[in-house]
Design a protein around this motif. Structure first.
Motif: not given
Length: 405
Positions: A116-117, A123-124, A120, A130, A282
Motif C-alpha cells: 500500500k505504501t 501515485y502521490r 500510494k 491512478e 488512510e
C-alpha cells in the motif's frame, strides 16, 4: 506415537481446520533451544518458529519486559499515544538507519502495508497514473498468505482456489538482473524481494544481485523493498541480510523475531519521503504498536544493539555449514546445502526419503525441523543454541542420512 500424544493430536484435529500438517509432537514447555512435550520428552528446536524465536524460548529479558508491561497497560489503540511508542519507533528507526516506522502485528500485515505504501508513493510522489502502479516480485517468493500476497505467489499450494487474484504485480526469476531490468517500466513503483528466500529453501542470491537491484531501482526511480521478516534481526550474522553486500533498501519489512517469540510484532521502516505519504485515516491497525508489543520489541532491539547475537549467528553459522559441507562430501544423501549465518536449506536425495519423512525420523531422535518443497529441510535453530547442542543435533541428522531406509 504414544497413546497420550495420539489422543492430544486427535483432539487438536477434531475442531481445528487442517491448514497445517504438524509433526506429531505436542509441546508443553520450552526454554532456550529446547522444547518438552506433554510426556516429558525433550526436543532440540532446529526451526525456531521460522526465525520468530531467534532469541530462544523464554528469553528472560523478553519475558520480564512483557511481565512488567502487563502490570501497566497492554492496549490503548492508536487513538491515543502511550509511553512506550516513541521510544520503540525512535530506536527501531535508528537500528535500521532510517527515519520512520509504521508498526503492525504480523509479517503478512507488514507486507500488505509495504504494498500500500509503495502504491500510494507511486501515485502521490512518482506521478504514476491512478490504478496503473506495478510492483515487481521474484518467483518462488514467500511474503505471506493474504489474498493479495498469494496473488503474486508461484507456489500452487499457496495460490490455488483463492482467485480472483489482485492485479498489479510482475514476476521475474529470482537472481536474474536482466529479467528485472526488462520488467521495470515507468509505472513500476517498487521491487519487493527477500534478500534470502526462506520458504523456497534458504536460497541465497548470486553475488552482486542485491547491489544490482539497488542500482537498477535508483536509476529508474523505483523503491527497493527488502522483506527481512525471516532473514533479518540477526539470523544471517548481520542485523539485516542486505548488509552482507553493503545494500541499504528504501524500505525494510520486519516481523517474526521483532516480537521475540512473545507477541506478534511487525513493522515497515523507511524514510519520511516514503512513509510520509500517509495521512490520518488512510491506514491503521487496532493492535499495531500496542504497549505490550512495544515493550517486548524494545528489549529485542536492545539485544540486537549489543551485537552479541549477530556474532553468535556468524560463529555458529560457520560451524553449521562446515558440518553440512562434510555431510554432503561424505555420501550421496545430501544433494545441496545453501544458507547464510545460522540458517541452512538441505536438499536430500529422494531415495533417502521426503523432507517430511526426514523430519519425522529426526523427531524420533529428539530433533525438530521442518521440510519444504518435498525434499528440502530447513535448519534455523535459535541463536542462543550452544555449540554442543548444535553438534548434537547435526549428529542426529548424520544418523538419519547415514543409510537409505
Amino acid at each position: 506415537m504414544t497413546p497420550a500424544t495420539a489422543g492430544a493430536v486427535s483432539a487438536a484435529q477434531a475442531h481445528s481446520a487442517h491448514n497445517y500438517h504438524p509433526l506429531p509432537v505436542v509441546v508443553a514447555e520450552a526454554e532456550g533451544a529446547w522444547m518438552t512435550d506433554i510426556e516429558g520428552r525433550r526436543y532440540l528446536d532446529m526451526l525456531a518458529g521460522y526465525s520468530a524465536l531467534n532469541f530462544g524460548h523464554g528469553n528472560r529479558r523478553l519475558i520480564e519486559a512483557a511481565k512488567a508491561q502487563l502490570d501497566r497497560v497492554t492496549l490503548t489503540s492508536r487513538a491515543f499515544y502511550h509511553d512506550r511508542f516513541a521510544d520503540f519507533c525512535t530506536r527501531l528507526a535508528a537500528l535500521c538507519g532510517m527515519e520512520a516506522v509504521l508498526p503492525m502485528n504480523t509479517g503478512a500485515e507488514a507486507v500488505e502495508t509495504a504494498v500500500k505504501t509503495a502504491r500510494k508513493w507511486g501515485y502521490r510522489v512518482k506521478g504514476v497514473p491512478e490504478g496503473m502502479a506495478k510492483i515487481v516480485v521474484a518467483g518462488n517468493n514467500f511474503h505471506g498468505r493474504t489474498t493479495t500476497i498469494v496473488s503474486f505467489s508461484t507456489d500452487h499450494e499457496a495460490r490455488a482456489d483463492y482467485g480472483p487474484y489482485t492485479p498489479g504485480f510482475d514476476i521475474v526469476p529470482y537472481g536474474d538482473l536482466t529479467s528485472l531490468r526488462e520488467a521495470l517500466t515507468d509505472n513500476t513503483v517498487a521491487v519487493l524481494l527477500e534478500p534470502v528466500q526462506g520458504e523456497a529453501g534458504v536460497i541465497v542470491p548470486p553475488e552482486g544481485y542485491l547491489p544490482g537491484v539497488r542500482e537498477l531501482t535508483r536509476e529508474r526511480g523505483v523503491l527497493f523493498i527488502a522483506d527481512e521478516i525471516q532473514s533479518g534481526l540477526g539470523r544471517t550474522g548481520r542485523t539485516f541480510a542486505c548488509e552482507h553486500e553493503g545494500v541499504v533498501p528504501d524500505m525494510y519489512v520486519l516481523g517474526k523475531a521483532l516480537g521475540g517469540g512473545v507477541v506478534p510484532v511487525s513493522a515497515v521502516v523507511s524514510s519520511w519521503p516514503v512513509l510520509g505519504v500517509f495521512r490520518p485515516g488512510e491506514h491503521g491497525s487496532t493492535f499495531g504498536g500496542n504497549p505490550l508489543a512495544c515493550a517486548v520489541a524494545l528489549e529485542v532491539i536492545g539485544l540486537l544493539e549489543s551485537g552479541e547475537f549477530q556474532r553468535r549467528a556468524t560463529e555458529l553459522g560457520h560451524r553449521l555449514h562446515h558440518a553440512l559441507g562434510l555431510l554432503a562430501e561424505e555420501g550421496d544423501a545430501v544433494r545441496a546445502v545453501r544458507g547464510r549465518g545460522l540458517w541452512a536449506g538441505v536438499d536430500v536425495d529422494p531415495s533417502y526419503g521426503t523432507g517430511r519423512e526426514i523430519s519425522e525420523r529426526l523427531m524420533e531422535r529428539g530433533v525438530l525441523v521442518k521440510d519444504t518443497h518435498s525434499s528440502t529441510i530447513r535448519l534455523a535453530p535459535p541463536l542462543v543454541i550452544s555449540e554442543e547442542d548444535l553438534d548434537w543435533g547435526l549428529a542426529r541428522l548424520r544418523e538419519v542420512l547415514s543409510r537409505r531406509p
